[in-house]
Each structure stands twice: as C-alpha cells, then as structure tokens.
Scaffold this active site. Structure first.
Site, mmCIF file in Angstrom:
data_model
loop_
_atom_site.group_PDB
_atom_site.id
_atom_site.type_symbol
_atom_site.label_atom_id
_atom_site.label_comp_id
_atom_site.label_asym_id
_atom_site.label_seq_id
_atom_site.Cartn_x
_atom_site.Cartn_y
_atom_site.Cartn_z
ATOM 1 C CB THR A 1 83.694 39.063 -96.470
ATOM 2 O OG1 THR A 1 84.430 39.643 -95.402
ATOM 3 C CG2 THR A 1 84.695 38.643 -97.537
ATOM 4 C CG ASP A 2 84.166 43.611 -93.482
ATOM 5 O OD1 ASP A 2 84.603 42.443 -93.475
ATOM 6 O OD2 ASP A 2 83.951 44.259 -92.434
ATOM 7 C CD GLU A 3 87.692 38.875 -93.212
ATOM 8 O OE1 GLU A 3 88.797 38.379 -93.466
ATOM 9 O OE2 GLU A 3 86.944 38.450 -92.313
ATOM 10 C CE1 TYR B 1 86.107 33.888 -96.506
ATOM 11 C CE2 TYR B 1 86.809 35.861 -95.320
ATOM 12 C CZ TYR B 1 85.803 35.058 -95.838
ATOM 13 O OH TYR B 1 84.484 35.448 -95.701
ATOM 14 C CE LYS C 1 83.028 35.397 -99.881
ATOM 15 N NZ LYS C 1 81.914 34.432 -100.107
HETATM 16 P P1 NAD Z 1 80.419 28.706 -92.749
HETATM 17 O O1 NAD Z 1 81.836 28.281 -92.905
HETATM 18 O O2 NAD Z 1 79.775 28.647 -91.400
HETATM 19 O O3 NAD Z 1 79.476 27.842 -93.720
HETATM 20 C C1 NAD Z 1 79.843 27.537 -95.031
HETATM 21 C C2 NAD Z 1 78.874 26.478 -95.543
HETATM 22 O O4 NAD Z 1 79.210 26.221 -96.907
HETATM 23 C C3 NAD Z 1 78.971 25.146 -94.808
HETATM 24 O O5 NAD Z 1 77.688 24.634 -94.548
HETATM 25 C C4 NAD Z 1 79.716 24.234 -95.777
HETATM 26 O O6 NAD Z 1 79.373 22.865 -95.648
HETATM 27 C C5 NAD Z 1 79.253 24.801 -97.112
HETATM 28 N N1 NAD Z 1 80.207 24.541 -98.208
HETATM 29 C C6 NAD Z 1 81.554 24.754 -98.183
HETATM 30 N N2 NAD Z 1 82.084 24.378 -99.363
HETATM 31 C C7 NAD Z 1 81.060 23.948 -100.143
HETATM 32 C C8 NAD Z 1 80.969 23.451 -101.470
HETATM 33 N N3 NAD Z 1 82.066 23.338 -102.228
HETATM 34 N N4 NAD Z 1 79.757 23.117 -101.962
HETATM 35 C C9 NAD Z 1 78.640 23.238 -101.197
HETATM 36 N N5 NAD Z 1 78.674 23.680 -99.923
HETATM 37 C C10 NAD Z 1 79.871 24.036 -99.411
HETATM 38 O O7 NAD Z 1 80.357 30.171 -93.349
HETATM 39 P P2 NAD Z 1 79.491 31.439 -92.900
HETATM 40 O O8 NAD Z 1 80.181 32.130 -91.806
HETATM 41 O O9 NAD Z 1 78.080 31.022 -92.758
HETATM 42 O O10 NAD Z 1 79.630 32.350 -94.198
HETATM 43 C C11 NAD Z 1 78.709 32.231 -95.274
HETATM 44 C C12 NAD Z 1 79.099 33.229 -96.355
HETATM 45 O O11 NAD Z 1 79.080 34.556 -95.809
HETATM 46 C C13 NAD Z 1 80.502 33.016 -96.898
HETATM 47 O O12 NAD Z 1 80.474 33.215 -98.281
HETATM 48 C C14 NAD Z 1 81.342 34.084 -96.215
HETATM 49 O O13 NAD Z 1 82.416 34.477 -97.024
HETATM 50 C C15 NAD Z 1 80.323 35.198 -96.052
HETATM 51 N N6 NAD Z 1 80.536 36.112 -94.920
HETATM 52 C C16 NAD Z 1 80.728 35.612 -93.658
HETATM 53 C C17 NAD Z 1 80.874 36.501 -92.595
HETATM 54 C C18 NAD Z 1 81.040 36.000 -91.178
HETATM 55 O O14 NAD Z 1 81.260 36.805 -90.265
HETATM 56 N N7 NAD Z 1 80.906 34.707 -90.917
HETATM 57 C C19 NAD Z 1 80.861 37.878 -92.821
HETATM 58 C C20 NAD Z 1 80.659 38.346 -94.128
HETATM 59 C C21 NAD Z 1 80.489 37.441 -95.167
HETATM 60 P P1 TYD Z 2 87.399 35.584 -86.640
HETATM 61 O O1 TYD Z 2 86.198 35.280 -85.823
HETATM 62 O O2 TYD Z 2 88.280 34.462 -87.085
HETATM 63 O O3 TYD Z 2 86.902 36.463 -87.883
HETATM 64 P P2 TYD Z 2 87.777 37.282 -88.994
HETATM 65 O O4 TYD Z 2 89.178 36.816 -88.966
HETATM 66 O O5 TYD Z 2 87.059 36.906 -90.245
HETATM 67 O O6 TYD Z 2 87.633 38.734 -88.626
HETATM 68 O O7 TYD Z 2 88.308 36.593 -85.830
HETATM 69 C C1 TYD Z 2 87.825 37.842 -85.367
HETATM 70 C C2 TYD Z 2 88.989 38.590 -84.775
HETATM 71 O O8 TYD Z 2 89.415 37.916 -83.588
HETATM 72 C C3 TYD Z 2 90.205 38.640 -85.680
HETATM 73 O O9 TYD Z 2 90.856 39.896 -85.499
HETATM 74 C C4 TYD Z 2 91.081 37.515 -85.169
HETATM 75 C C5 TYD Z 2 90.782 37.501 -83.701
HETATM 76 N N1 TYD Z 2 90.861 36.199 -83.020
HETATM 77 C C6 TYD Z 2 91.574 36.068 -81.825
HETATM 78 O O10 TYD Z 2 92.179 37.039 -81.317
HETATM 79 N N2 TYD Z 2 91.575 34.845 -81.223
HETATM 80 C C7 TYD Z 2 90.941 33.768 -81.747
HETATM 81 O O11 TYD Z 2 91.018 32.656 -81.164
HETATM 82 C C8 TYD Z 2 90.215 33.915 -82.959
HETATM 83 C C9 TYD Z 2 89.495 32.739 -83.577
HETATM 84 C C10 TYD Z 2 90.187 35.155 -83.556
#
Ligand code: NAD
Ligand code: TYD
Length: 366
Positions: A134-136, A160, A164
């Site tokens: 992630t960019d975070e 988080y 990461k």
């Molecule tokens: P998500 O929370 O929707 O899904 C995570 C999945 O991992 C779930 O299916 C969960 O059951 C599985 N999981 C969790 N712990 C586990 C374990 N110990 N063993 C096996 N499976 C396990 O997450 P997401 O949003 O799909 O993100 C996927 C990846 O992408 C993550 O690594 C996250 O850091 C990264 N990422 C997410 C975003 C975003 O905007 N969602 C952006 C950049 C990077």
């Molecule tokens: P989120 O979807 O949780 O992603 P991330 O924290 O990984 O960026 O949140 C996106 C942005 O929206 C973040 O700045 C937090 C804000 N946010 C709200 O203002 N209200 C909400 O209910 C949620 C879930 C997020």
C-alpha cells in the site's frame, strides 16, 4: 503457463484478481488460500469454483506446512500475496491481528517459498513471490508536497501501515539475502465490486440505502488517490511480469479526491438513480432520503480517526516508463460501475449486515 497461489483470494482485491487472471490466462492453475476472516467471503469465489482450473483452500498463511504442501503438491511457481488485515480503524482498536497476519504471516509465506523453491527445487524456476502493498507505508503528504515515489522514505503512521511497511522490508530482505525472486507493488486506495462495506465507498452506498448516517471523519478534507480495482489487478500482473526481480512499483490512479467530495458525489449519483428508476424505491424501502432526492442530509461529521493521514498521492512515473502502465477506467466510469454493482448485488452484502458488521461501524460514531 503459470501455477499460482493467491493468498487472500476471497477478499476484495484478491477475488477481483482471481477473476481477472482466470479470464486473461484461462489455462493457468489458480489456487486460493484464504482464512475467511470477517473480510473474506466464500460467496465471492463461487463463480470461480465452477472453473476446473481453480481451487479454494480454506487455511491460514501462518500455517507454513500447509503452504509448503500446496507449493510442492500443486507445483506452484507464483505467489500473489494479498492476505492481510486491511482496515486502518481496526488496526487502531486492535493492532495484534495486524502484527500476526501482516508481519508474521508474510514471513511464514516467505519461509515456505524459500524452502520449496530455493531448497527443494534448487531455484529451478522461474518463480515469483509478488507482494501486494500500500501507499500508506510512506506516511502522509501536505497539499503542496510531491506525490510518493518508490524512493520516498517509509514513515507509516497507523499500526496497519506499520505492519505493511514491515512486511515490505521482509520481502525485500528475502530477495537481498536469499535471492528469492520477489516483486512489490504499493498501490493507492482501491474501489469497486466485492469491497467489504466498512471502507468509505461501500459504507456510504449501503448506509444511504438504509437511511443511516454517512460518517465523515474530522473535516472531511483528507485526500486519497482512488483507483478502480481492475486497474490495480492489471498493474499487479504487469509488475509480476517485469523481468527484473527485487523491484518495487507504485500504482495509482492520478485521481485525488477529498473524502467529503467523494461522499457528496455518491449521494448525488444515488439520488439520480432513484429519481430515474422508481423500482429502486420499492427495493430499498428504508432509503427515504434517497426517495426524496436528499441523501446529502445523511452526511454526518464525526470525531476524527487518531493519527489520520491527511493526503496520499502516487507518482506513477516508474510504472508508466518501465511497464507502460496506465489505468483504463476514469473515476466517472468506475464509480458508476461500483454503484451499479452494489445496487445489483444485494444478496452478496445483505448477509454481512445480518452478521452484525453494522454494530462495528456504529461504534465509530461515538
Ligand atoms: P480485504 O480485507 O478485503 O481481504 C483480505 C483477505 O485476506 C480476506 O479474504 C481474508 O479472509 C484474508 N486473510 C486475512 N488474514 C489471513 C490469514 N492469516 N491467512 C489467510 N488469509 C487471510 O483486503 P483487500 O482490501 O482486498 O486488500 C488486499 C491486499 O491489498 C492487502 O494486503 C492490502 O494491504 C493491500 N492493499 C489494499 C488497498 C485497498 O484500497 N483496499 C490498497 C492498497 C493495497
Ligand atoms: P478507508 O476506506 O478506511 O481507507 P484508508 O483509511 O485505507 O484510506 O478510508 C478512506 C478515507 O475515508 C480515510 O481518509 C478515512 C475516511 N473515512 C471517513 O471519513 N468515514 C468513514 O466512515 C470511513 C470508513 C472512512
């Protein structure tokens, strides 16, 4: 032909990647390993399970013998590692699971890959361990700051992001120390189908459909760079194919939005849909503000998230120049597809509400 282990393939991005991969590479073997935490959903992979090239394994990435067995028995040559605890708010109230899955779990996978690919199979690849990050990890930006590039120093602010960042370092170290063929992608905020409705965009849609408050943390002027999930999947596939191993690529949408503007846009698009399609009012009888075209009234400013990063933005130059990567989807088209998906897929999200996810969200309002 590749044989892939996709961890976290029942989660949001993982399942989108599964469908992307099966379509683009119909002859490849795809094995999903997922622990089905609250964020994993077996229903999401039902369609994939009809494909004979696909297998779902219910298990934990911390189970190193299981991962080794899968790599060995299935002769898997590629790991695409999505499995993680992914929600910042949960990492604030309960960081332990993030340390366990994101750091210890990633290390467990790395050990299994090293054991099978480098020890048992003597490096006779090609093999690839792709880590999805992630960019975070880069921390936060001010309004005028240059976007994150691959050599921006890591400065994670939430548990988080720290977990990461730590996993990224371990992946890098296994490349430098043991020669494991790895790649890493650091992506901005994703949106699209199958996203668990605790994240901003699906939460806003589903709360509006139930006439519940649309919570905005702090002043709502925090900025995120949003990318349609399929574009992220395409980017990952391009990074996995990059010849040079040990490389990191930032993937982003060049699409920065303040949170308040995103929520307002979703309200307006939903109002518009309800006005055009009277059948929606009978499908969603609780959505009285939407019936009246006034869903913006639901916007509610609440206490800010502790340590809330102000702005994320990705400099995509390296991915553009080295891989020729560009997102396909505009935000206007991606957000419409996303709204339609949630309106059309109530059977996917309804059981999540019934299972009590909204109690978790309700706690955030106080
Ligand atoms: P998500 O929370 O929707 O899904 C995570 C999945 O991992 C779930 O299916 C969960 O059951 C599985 N999981 C969790 N712990 C586990 C374990 N110990 N063993 C096996 N499976 C396990 O997450 P997401 O949003 O799909 O993100 C996927 C990846 O992408 C993550 O690594 C996250 O850091 C990264 N990422 C997410 C975003 C975003 O905007 N969602 C952006 C950049 C990077
Ligand atoms: P989120 O979807 O949780 O992603 P991330 O924290 O990984 O960026 O949140 C996106 C942005 O929206 C973040 O700045 C937090 C804000 N946010 C709200 O203002 N209200 C909400 O209910 C949620 C879930 C997020």
């Amino acid at each position: 032909m590749r044989r892939l282990l996709i961890t976290g393939g029942a989660g949001f991005i993982g399942v989108n990647f599964v469908y992307y991969w099966l379509k683009e590479h119909p002859d490849d073997r795809v094995v999903v390993l997922d622990a089905l935490t609250y964020a994993g959903n077996r229903e999401s992979v039902r369609e994939a399970e009809r494909n004979p090239h696909f297998q779902f394994v219910h298990g934990n990435i911390l189970n190193q013998p299981l991962v080794e067995q899968l790599l060995r028995d299935e002769q898997l040559d590629t790991i695409v590692h999505f499995a993680a605890e992914s929600h910042v708010d949960r990492s604030i109230t309960g960081p332990d699971a993030f340390i366990e899955t994101n750091i210890v779990g990633t290390h467990s996978l790395l050990k299994a890959a090293r054991q099978i690919w480098l020890e048992e199979r003597k490096g006779a690849g090609p093999f690839r361990f792709h880590h999805v990050s992630t960019d975070e990890v880069y921390g936060t930006l001010g309004r005028g700051d240059a976007p994150f590039c691959e050599d921006t120093p890591y400065a994670p602010n939430s548990p988080y992001a720290a977990s990461k960042a730590s996993s990224d370092h371990l992946v890098r170290a296994y490349h430098e120390t043991y020669g494991l063929p790895v790649s890493i992608s650091n992506c901005s905020n994703n949106y699209g189908p199958f996203q668990f409705p605790e994240k901003l965009i699906p939460l806003t849609i589903i709360n509006a459909l139930h006439n519940k408050p649309l919570p905005i943390y702090g002043d709502g002027k925090q900025i995120r760079d949003w990318l349609y999930v399929r574009d992220h999947c395409r980017g990952i596939a391009m990074v996995m194919d990059a010849e040079q191993t040990g490389e990191c690529f930032n993937i982003g949408g060049i699409n920065e939005w303040e949170n308040i503007d995103i929520v307002t846009l979703i309200c307006d698009l939903l109002d518009e849909r309800f006005a055009k399609n009277p059948a929606l009012a009978s499908r969603f009888p609780l959505a009285t503000k939407l019936h009246a075209g006034k869903s913006r009234d639901l916007i509610t400013f609440i206490k800010d998230r502790p340590g809330h990063d102000r702005r994320y933005a990705i400099d995509p130059t390296k991915a553009q120049k080295v891989l020729g990567y560009e997102p396909d989807e505009t935000f206007a088209s991606g957000i419409r597809k996303t709204l339609d998906w949630y309106l059309d897929n109530e059977p996917w999200w309804r059981p999540l509400l019934d299972a009590g996810y909204s109690e978790w969200i309700a706690r955030q309002y106080n």
